[in-house]
Structure formats: structure tokens, C-alpha cells
Design a protein around this motif. Structure first.
Motif, PDB file in Angstrom:
ATOM      1  N   LYS A   1       0.831  -1.208   0.000  1.00  0.00           N
ATOM      2  CA  LYS A   1       0.000   0.000   0.000  1.00  0.00           C
ATOM      3  C   LYS A   1       0.866   1.259   0.000  1.00  0.00           C
ATOM      4  N   LYS A   2       1.864   1.303   0.862  1.00  0.00           N
ATOM      5  CA  LYS A   2       2.724   2.483   0.961  1.00  0.00           C
ATOM      6  C   LYS A   2       3.499   2.711  -0.335  1.00  0.00           C
ATOM      7  N   THR A   3       3.960   1.626  -0.962  1.00  0.00           N
ATOM      8  CA  THR A   3       4.745   1.763  -2.187  1.00  0.00           C
ATOM      9  C   THR A   3       3.870   2.248  -3.337  1.00  0.00           C
ATOM     10  N   VAL A   4       2.642   1.736  -3.426  1.00  0.00           N
ATOM     11  CA  VAL A   4       1.708   2.214  -4.440  1.00  0.00           C
ATOM     12  C   VAL A   4       1.467   3.715  -4.265  1.00  0.00           C
ATOM     13  N   ARG A   5       1.244   4.147  -3.037  1.00  0.00           N
ATOM     14  CA  ARG A   5       1.007   5.560  -2.772  1.00  0.00           C
ATOM     15  C   ARG A   5       2.208   6.411  -3.177  1.00  0.00           C
ATOM     16  N   MET A   6       3.409   5.957  -2.820  1.00  0.00           N
ATOM     17  CA  MET A   6       4.617   6.710  -3.173  1.00  0.00           C
ATOM     18  C   MET A   6       4.767   6.842  -4.685  1.00  0.00           C
ATOM     19  N   ALA A   7       4.494   5.756  -5.395  1.00  0.00           N
ATOM     20  CA  ALA A   7       4.620   5.789  -6.854  1.00  0.00           C
ATOM     21  C   ALA A   7       3.630   6.779  -7.453  1.00  0.00           C
ATOM     22  N   LEU A   8       2.403   6.749  -6.985  1.00  0.00           N
ATOM     23  CA  LEU A   8       1.397   7.666  -7.510  1.00  0.00           C
ATOM     24  C   LEU A   8       1.755   9.111  -7.201  1.00  0.00           C
ATOM     25  N   GLU A   9       2.283   9.359  -6.016  1.00  0.00           N
ATOM     26  CA  GLU A   9       2.689  10.717  -5.639  1.00  0.00           C
ATOM     27  C   GLU A   9       3.806  11.243  -6.527  1.00  0.00           C
ATOM     28  N   ASN A  10       4.643  10.343  -7.027  1.00  0.00           N
ATOM     29  CA  ASN A  10       5.796  10.745  -7.839  1.00  0.00           C
ATOM     30  C   ASN A  10       5.564  10.575  -9.340  1.00  0.00           C
ATOM     31  N   GLY A  11       4.361  10.197  -9.730  1.00  0.00           N
ATOM     32  CA  GLY A  11       4.071  10.013 -11.153  1.00  0.00           C
ATOM     33  C   GLY A  11       4.802   8.845 -11.767  1.00  0.00           C
ATOM     34  N   VAL A  12       5.084   7.824 -10.970  1.00  0.00           N
ATOM     35  CA  VAL A  12       5.801   6.640 -11.441  1.00  0.00           C
ATOM     36  C   VAL A  12       4.798   5.545 -11.784  1.00  0.00           C
ATOM     37  N   ALA A  13       4.951   4.917 -12.956  1.00  0.00           N
ATOM     38  CA  ALA A  13       4.029   3.873 -13.401  1.00  0.00           C
ATOM     39  C   ALA A  13       4.152   2.639 -12.515  1.00  0.00           C
ATOM     40  N   LEU A  14       3.011   1.987 -12.302  1.00  0.00           N
ATOM     41  CA  LEU A  14       2.936   0.868 -11.368  1.00  0.00           C
ATOM     42  C   LEU A  14       2.965  -0.486 -12.080  1.00  0.00           C
ATOM     43  N   GLY A  15       3.711  -1.425 -11.491  1.00  0.00           N
ATOM     44  CA  GLY A  15       3.743  -2.768 -12.044  1.00  0.00           C
ATOM     45  C   GLY A  15       3.785  -3.811 -10.948  1.00  0.00           C
ATOM     46  N   ALA A  16       3.151  -4.957 -11.188  1.00  0.00           N
ATOM     47  CA  ALA A  16       3.222  -6.084 -10.259  1.00  0.00           C
ATOM     48  C   ALA A  16       4.516  -6.848 -10.484  1.00  0.00           C
ATOM     49  N   HIS A  17       5.112  -7.301  -9.382  1.00  0.00           N
ATOM     50  CA  HIS A  17       6.406  -7.995  -9.447  1.00  0.00           C
ATOM     51  C   HIS A  17       6.307  -9.324  -8.695  1.00  0.00           C
ATOM     52  N   PRO A  18       5.576 -10.279  -9.273  1.00  0.00           N
ATOM     53  CA  PRO A  18       5.374 -11.558  -8.585  1.00  0.00           C
ATOM     54  C   PRO A  18       6.624 -12.433  -8.600  1.00  0.00           C
ATOM     55  N   GLY A  19       6.824 -13.147  -7.512  1.00  0.00           N
ATOM     56  CA  GLY A  19       7.971 -14.036  -7.421  1.00  0.00           C
ATOM     57  C   GLY A  19       7.585 -15.396  -6.882  1.00  0.00           C
ATOM     58  N   LEU A  20       8.559 -16.254  -6.744  1.00  0.00           N
ATOM     59  CA  LEU A  20       8.336 -17.570  -6.152  1.00  0.00           C
ATOM     60  C   LEU A  20       8.092 -17.428  -4.645  1.00  0.00           C
ATOM     61  N   PRO A  21       7.359 -18.366  -4.038  1.00  0.00           N
ATOM     62  CA  PRO A  21       7.066 -18.286  -2.604  1.00  0.00           C
ATOM     63  C   PRO A  21       8.298 -18.660  -1.778  1.00  0.00           C
ATOM     64  N   ASP A  22       9.235 -17.719  -1.663  1.00  0.00           N
ATOM     65  CA  ASP A  22      10.532 -18.005  -1.045  1.00  0.00           C
ATOM     66  C   ASP A  22      11.076 -16.743  -0.386  1.00  0.00           C
ATOM     67  N   LEU A  23      10.504 -16.375   0.771  1.00  0.00           N
ATOM     68  CA  LEU A  23      10.967 -15.182   1.475  1.00  0.00           C
ATOM     69  C   LEU A  23      12.422 -15.303   1.922  1.00  0.00           C
ATOM     70  N   VAL A  24      12.801 -16.465   2.399  1.00  0.00           N
ATOM     71  CA  VAL A  24      14.160 -16.647   2.910  1.00  0.00           C
ATOM     72  C   VAL A  24      15.191 -16.478   1.794  1.00  0.00           C
ATOM     73  N   GLY A  25      14.882 -16.999   0.621  1.00  0.00           N
ATOM     74  CA  GLY A  25      15.812 -16.905  -0.498  1.00  0.00           C
ATOM     75  C   GLY A  25      15.573 -15.708  -1.389  1.00  0.00           C
ATOM     76  N   PHE A  26      14.649 -14.825  -0.990  1.00  0.00           N
ATOM     77  CA  PHE A  26      14.342 -13.613  -1.738  1.00  0.00           C
ATOM     78  C   PHE A  26      13.905 -13.918  -3.171  1.00  0.00           C
ATOM     79  N   GLY A  27      13.335 -15.093  -3.365  1.00  0.00           N
ATOM     80  CA  GLY A  27      12.823 -15.452  -4.684  1.00  0.00           C
ATOM     81  C   GLY A  27      13.885 -15.694  -5.725  1.00  0.00           C
ATOM     82  N   ARG A  28      15.133 -15.846  -5.304  1.00  0.00           N
ATOM     83  CA  ARG A  28      16.229 -16.009  -6.258  1.00  0.00           C
ATOM     84  C   ARG A  28      16.720 -17.446  -6.359  1.00  0.00           C
ATOM     85  N   ARG A  29      16.017 -18.372  -5.701  1.00  0.00           N
ATOM     86  CA  ARG A  29      16.393 -19.790  -5.779  1.00  0.00           C
ATOM     87  C   ARG A  29      15.387 -20.510  -6.672  1.00  0.00           C
TER      88      ARG A  29
END
Length: 253
Positions: free
Chosen positions: A46-74
Motif C-alpha cells: 500500500k505504501k509503495t503504491v502511494r509513493m509511486a502515484l505521488e511521484n508520477g511513477v508507473a505501477l507494475g506487479a512484481h510476482p515471485g516464487l514463494p521463497d521469502l528466505v531466499g528472496f525469490g532467487r532460488r
């Protein structure tokens, strides 16, 4: 000449803060917002969406693998159906926040290992592209330049953006060097800037094997979790400007 400058954002989680999103927003045109699987949480989204809108930055979804510990990079061995489901789920989660804040989503870009697997595996690429198409066929699909993901998006009739990386090295087949390789990351800001400008202006990148690889640069990725991410974002933006390349969101063209 125009190019989109995108950054992975919203990657904090609970009490753990990652990146300097508020400041970096001033130098990019598109934000890829983590959707909770590899990073991020509802409040951060929510906070990131608000910041982007306040700054005129286009919004995109960034889905990853269900891997919080590995930051989705495994890498994870998931089926095409699982890839479809997790992308639909995560796009939907961010879309709800975007809609609640009165915004419109521009794009979808997979994260980390999911992105790299989809770059070379046609079945995963097609499932991910299908997920985007079924949720919102007006979304722009971001993918590695020349990859299977771009091919899948074009085949479905999606608008696609071919992405290049400022701080990553390339193999002679056009893929990114694995993060397990000691030379995967470009640590010299000057070298990274030179690579970016050449990719945009000349449509070419030098591989680790020393060959020049043709490449299309619709959008440039910078990483918001780097040690000098803010300084790097400023430098890339300034260098593009001095090279007569304007930074603008992809959907503005």
C-alpha cells in the motif's frame, strides 16, 4: 530517443527495511512492486503504491516464487499450472491496492528465479503470459530482451517491453550470467553506465565471452536493494539525459 527506467521496489517486510524507495522514485519512470511471495507485505504494498502515484511513477506487479528466505532467487521446480496460479494471485493482490488508491497498473514483471526460468522455458513463459492476459490484457509484459517470455507475450497479443539490465553481465546467448558466477554483477558504476548507454543507443551488449550480442532495450532495470542504489539511480538517469535519451514510462510512448 526514449527509454523506460524501472526499479524493483516494495521489498521491505514487517520490521525489516530494504532499499530507499522514496528517494529512488525521483529518478525512475516505472516501479515493480513486490507482491508478498518473495518480499513485501500488505502494508508495504500500500505504501509503495502511494509513493509511486505521488511521484508520477508507473505501477507494475512484481510476482515471485514463494521463497521469502531466499528472496525469490532460488530455483523451484514448479509446473506451468502453478506458475499461472501464483502470478494471477499476486497480480490480483497488487491490483486491489492500486484500485483502492485510484491508480492504474501499467505492467507485470516476474521476479528473480521465476523471471530467469521463464526466459528460457517456453511452458513457464506461456503460462505466465496467459496469467497476465486473463487478469488484464492491457497490462504490458516485461521480460528479458529476446527471451521466451517476450515470445509468449507477443503470441498472445500482449504489449511487451524488452528489458535490459544495468548492473548484470550477459552470456553470448543473450541470457543473464547466473548470480552464482563471480562476474554476474557489474560493480563499477562507470562500466554499468557505459553498458546501459550502448544498449540503448547501439542495440548491442558485450558478453562475458567477449562477443557483441544484439539486444533491444525498451526498459532498463536497476535494483533498489543495492548498497549504492540511490547514487546509481541518479547516475543512470543523468547519464541517459546527457546522452539525449529521455526517461519515460513505457506506456507513454
Amino acid at each position: 530517443m526514449f527509454v523506460d527506467l524501472n526499479c524493483d521496489m516494495g521489498e521491505s517486510f514487517g520490521a525489516y527495511k530494504l532499499g530507499n524507495d522514496r528517494e529512488i522514485m525521483r529518478y525512475v519512470s516505472s516501479a515493480n512492486i513486490a507482491c508478498g511471495f518473495h518480499a513485501g507485505d500488505p502494508s508495504v504494498m500500500k505504501k509503495t503504491v502511494r509513493m509511486a502515484l505521488e511521484n508520477g511513477v508507473a505501477l507494475g506487479a512484481h510476482p515471485g516464487l514463494p521463497d521469502l528466505v531466499g528472496f525469490g532467487r532460488r530455483n523451484m521446480e514448479i509446473s506451468a499450472e502453478e506458475a499461472y496460479d501464483l502470478v494471477v494471485y499476486q497480480i490480483g493482490a497488487l491490483q486491489a491496492f492500486v484500485q483502492a488508491e485510484g491508480g492504474v497498473m501499467q505492467h507485470m514483471k516476474p521476479h528473480g528465479a521465476l523471471y530467469n526460468m521463464a526466459a528460457t522455458r517456453a511452458s513457464l513463459a506461456e503460462a505466465i503470459a496467459e496469467a497476465v492476459y486473463q487478469v488484464n490484457p492491457n497490462l504490458i509484459l516485461y521480460g528479458l530482451a529476446g527471451s521466451e517470455l517476450i515470445t509468449a507475450g507477443v503470441k498472445l497479443g500482449l504489449r511487451t517491453a524488452q528489458e535490459v539490465f544495468a548492473d548484470r553481465t550477459y552470456q553470448q546467448d543473450g541470457t543473464l550470467t547466473s548470480r552464482n558466477h563471480p562476474n554476474a554483477i557489474i560493480t563499477s558504476q562507470g562500466e554499468a553506465v557505459s553498458q546501459v548507454v550502448r544498449m540503448v543507443q547501439e542495440g548491442s551488449v558485450r558478453s562475458l565471452q567477449g562477443t557483441d550480442v544484439p539486444i533491444t532495450a525498451d526498459t532498463i532495470c536497476i535494483h533498489g536493494d543495492g548498497t549504492n542504489a540511490l547514487e546509481f539511480a541518479k547516475l543512470i538517469h543523468q547519464s541517459l539525459s546527457t546522452s539525449n535519451v529521455a526517461v519515460s514510462a513505457f506506456w507513454d510512448r
